[in-house]
Design an enzyme around this catalytic site. Sequence first.
Site, PDB file in Angstrom:
ATOM      1  N   ARG A 168      -3.041 -11.876   3.710  1.00 48.08           N
ATOM      2  CA  ARG A 168      -4.348 -11.423   3.232  1.00 48.08           C
ATOM      3  C   ARG A 168      -4.551 -11.894   1.793  1.00 48.08           C
ATOM      4  O   ARG A 168      -3.696 -11.680   0.937  1.00 48.08           O
ATOM      5  CB  ARG A 168      -4.456  -9.885   3.222  1.00 48.08           C
ATOM      6  CG  ARG A 168      -4.544  -9.162   4.535  1.00 48.08           C
ATOM      7  CD  ARG A 168      -5.733  -9.449   5.436  1.00 48.08           C
ATOM      8  NE  ARG A 168      -7.000  -9.919   4.919  1.00 48.08           N
ATOM      9  CZ  ARG A 168      -7.991  -9.180   4.424  1.00 48.08           C
ATOM     10  NH1 ARG A 168      -7.868  -7.883   4.337  1.00 48.08           N
ATOM     11  NH2 ARG A 168      -9.122  -9.716   4.023  1.00 48.08           N
ATOM     12  N   TYR A 200      -0.495 -10.051   0.592  1.00 49.79           N
ATOM     13  CA  TYR A 200       0.607  -9.567   1.437  1.00 49.79           C
ATOM     14  C   TYR A 200       0.522 -10.196   2.820  1.00 49.79           C
ATOM     15  O   TYR A 200      -0.555 -10.564   3.290  1.00 49.79           O
ATOM     16  CB  TYR A 200       0.600  -8.041   1.526  1.00 49.79           C
ATOM     17  CG  TYR A 200      -0.689  -7.432   2.015  1.00 49.79           C
ATOM     18  CD1 TYR A 200      -0.958  -7.302   3.375  1.00 49.79           C
ATOM     19  CD2 TYR A 200      -1.644  -6.977   1.107  1.00 49.79           C
ATOM     20  CE1 TYR A 200      -2.144  -6.741   3.818  1.00 49.79           C
ATOM     21  CE2 TYR A 200      -2.836  -6.417   1.537  1.00 49.79           C
ATOM     22  CZ  TYR A 200      -3.084  -6.304   2.887  1.00 49.79           C
ATOM     23  OH  TYR A 200      -4.255  -5.761   3.318  1.00 49.79           O
ATOM     24  N   TYR A 257       0.842  -1.199   0.000  1.00 45.08           N
ATOM     25  CA  TYR A 257       0.000   0.000   0.000  1.00 45.08           C
ATOM     26  C   TYR A 257       0.874   1.245   0.000  1.00 45.08           C
ATOM     27  O   TYR A 257       1.928   1.281   0.651  1.00 45.08           O
ATOM     28  CB  TYR A 257      -0.878   0.052   1.249  1.00 45.08           C
ATOM     29  CG  TYR A 257      -2.053  -0.891   1.248  1.00 45.08           C
ATOM     30  CD1 TYR A 257      -3.274  -0.505   0.715  1.00 45.08           C
ATOM     31  CD2 TYR A 257      -1.947  -2.161   1.807  1.00 45.08           C
ATOM     32  CE1 TYR A 257      -4.370  -1.357   0.732  1.00 45.08           C
ATOM     33  CE2 TYR A 257      -3.033  -3.023   1.828  1.00 45.08           C
ATOM     34  CZ  TYR A 257      -4.239  -2.611   1.290  1.00 45.08           C
ATOM     35  OH  TYR A 257      -5.313  -3.463   1.317  1.00 45.08           O
ATOM     36  N   HIS A 279      -7.353  -8.341  -2.455  1.00 37.84           N
ATOM     37  CA  HIS A 279      -8.676  -7.723  -2.274  1.00 37.84           C
ATOM     38  C   HIS A 279      -8.606  -6.243  -2.626  1.00 37.84           C
ATOM     39  O   HIS A 279      -7.546  -5.621  -2.613  1.00 37.84           O
ATOM     40  CB  HIS A 279      -9.166  -7.882  -0.832  1.00 37.84           C
ATOM     41  CG  HIS A 279      -8.272  -7.209   0.173  1.00 37.84           C
ATOM     42  ND1 HIS A 279      -7.136  -7.806   0.662  1.00 37.84           N
ATOM     43  CD2 HIS A 279      -8.331  -5.983   0.758  1.00 37.84           C
ATOM     44  CE1 HIS A 279      -6.541  -6.982   1.515  1.00 37.84           C
ATOM     45  NE2 HIS A 279      -7.231  -5.869   1.590  1.00 37.84           N
ATOM     46  N   HIS A 310     -10.600  -2.715  -1.385  1.00 36.05           N
ATOM     47  CA  HIS A 310     -11.526  -2.118  -0.420  1.00 36.05           C
ATOM     48  C   HIS A 310     -12.561  -1.278  -1.163  1.00 36.05           C
ATOM     49  O   HIS A 310     -12.205  -0.510  -2.066  1.00 36.05           O
ATOM     50  CB  HIS A 310     -10.771  -1.215   0.554  1.00 36.05           C
ATOM     51  CG  HIS A 310      -9.834  -1.942   1.464  1.00 36.05           C
ATOM     52  ND1 HIS A 310     -10.209  -2.389   2.706  1.00 36.05           N
ATOM     53  CD2 HIS A 310      -8.544  -2.311   1.324  1.00 36.05           C
ATOM     54  CE1 HIS A 310      -9.187  -2.985   3.295  1.00 36.05           C
ATOM     55  NE2 HIS A 310      -8.150  -2.957   2.470  1.00 36.05           N
TER      56      HIS A 310
END
Lengths: 248, 184
Positions: A163, A153, A114, A166, A168
């Site tokens: 995770r 990640y 991110y 995905h 959000h």
Amino acid sequence: MSPTGAYTGGTADPTGYIRDHDVHPPMDYPGYRSTALRHPKRPLELLPHMLTEVTAPLLGQDTLGELDNDLTRQHAGEPQGQRIIVHGQVRDSGGQPVPNTLIEIWQANAGGRYRHANDNWPSPLDPNFTGVGRTLTDGSGRYRFTTIRPGAYPWGNHTNAWRPAHIHFSLFGRAFAQRLVTQMYFPEDPLFFQDPMWNSIPDERARQRLVASFDYANTEEQWALAYRWDIVLRGREATVFEPVEGGD
Amino acid sequence: MSGTTPSQTVGPYLHIGLTWPDGAYAVPAAAPGGFWIRGVLTDGAERPVSDGLIETWQADPDGGFAHAYTPEGSATPRFRGFGRCPTGGSGEFGVFTRKPGRVPGPAGPQAPHIDVSVFARGMLNRVVTRLYFPDEPEANAADPVLTRITDPAARATLVAGTAEDGYRFDIRLQGEHETVFFDI
């Protein structure tokens, strides 16, 4: 005549939205460690829906920039990774489309990183990818983003925790009671079994509603794979009279 | 009927996608009568939640709403009434707004109030609370939502305090002084 499904105002006792807590995860889910100190322990108080709960802000085109729905064109160059189209329709649980509602998305880059000061996962940042998108649904409740497929990640929740890939999603709907923040997942992700956020949803059918479908029909030759993900917000408690289209 | 889409947490990196330059301004900075609602979001260990997000939604000063169903419903032109503020390193947040008017309720007007959503890492669903004003004792005593809360200490968590530039409204997710949250 008010628009289809419209709340016409002027009454002190508007129709509320269906309480559908069964499909949502519990606030306290020990497998997701961070819930422990962040869930209310007192029972929630019932709040009958009144005007504040059946209304929501009007967030229109002035909220958006020209390239907000194309996460691959927000920088000088192309981001790394597999280009994808994510599209679908937003409806309520009564089947009514939800038009002109703001959808916001945010996601990791193709390496699972991110663009955030606190993300120290040692996968490189992509100078051509911020990972933020916004759009409004059209008159039929449809939306479309162009982005890249995010990577999985690791994180610190449990031993060898990863995770699943995905994106959000945040949606306003047309009522404060319809507000939804959720995550879209990809088909047949091998990481579902060990992911506490996925597993926190008790009903397997409800979990599957978070998974997009691979959409070959909308895949663009020499350009991008496509995924379709429909989103269903809460519906109104009473069936609203609908005029028959094309009648008389 | 089709099944609704389940909620998931905003995660720790909500700042990437859910912050706006003017998010904290439910009304413009020059709005007459504008004030700040400031508070701190804390967890069950009374530690600040630094990766949270507060959203507010309210009527305009005349008690009307400009919204998707009745865009003509607001008597105050261009009243957004929606505030959004990520929490800072000390769990602090602030929303600049005006006092809402009295909104119709099932048996007469409700006390002026602001609906508040809280999102954060570790919260699989948002939680919802309401802010009431300390300078409205009579309206508060008759409010259909506030009067449902019979425990005075719990009810007090919904009434803001005063501050130099507006009001103070701390939100406690858990613990002895846990804020009252609503099932909506």
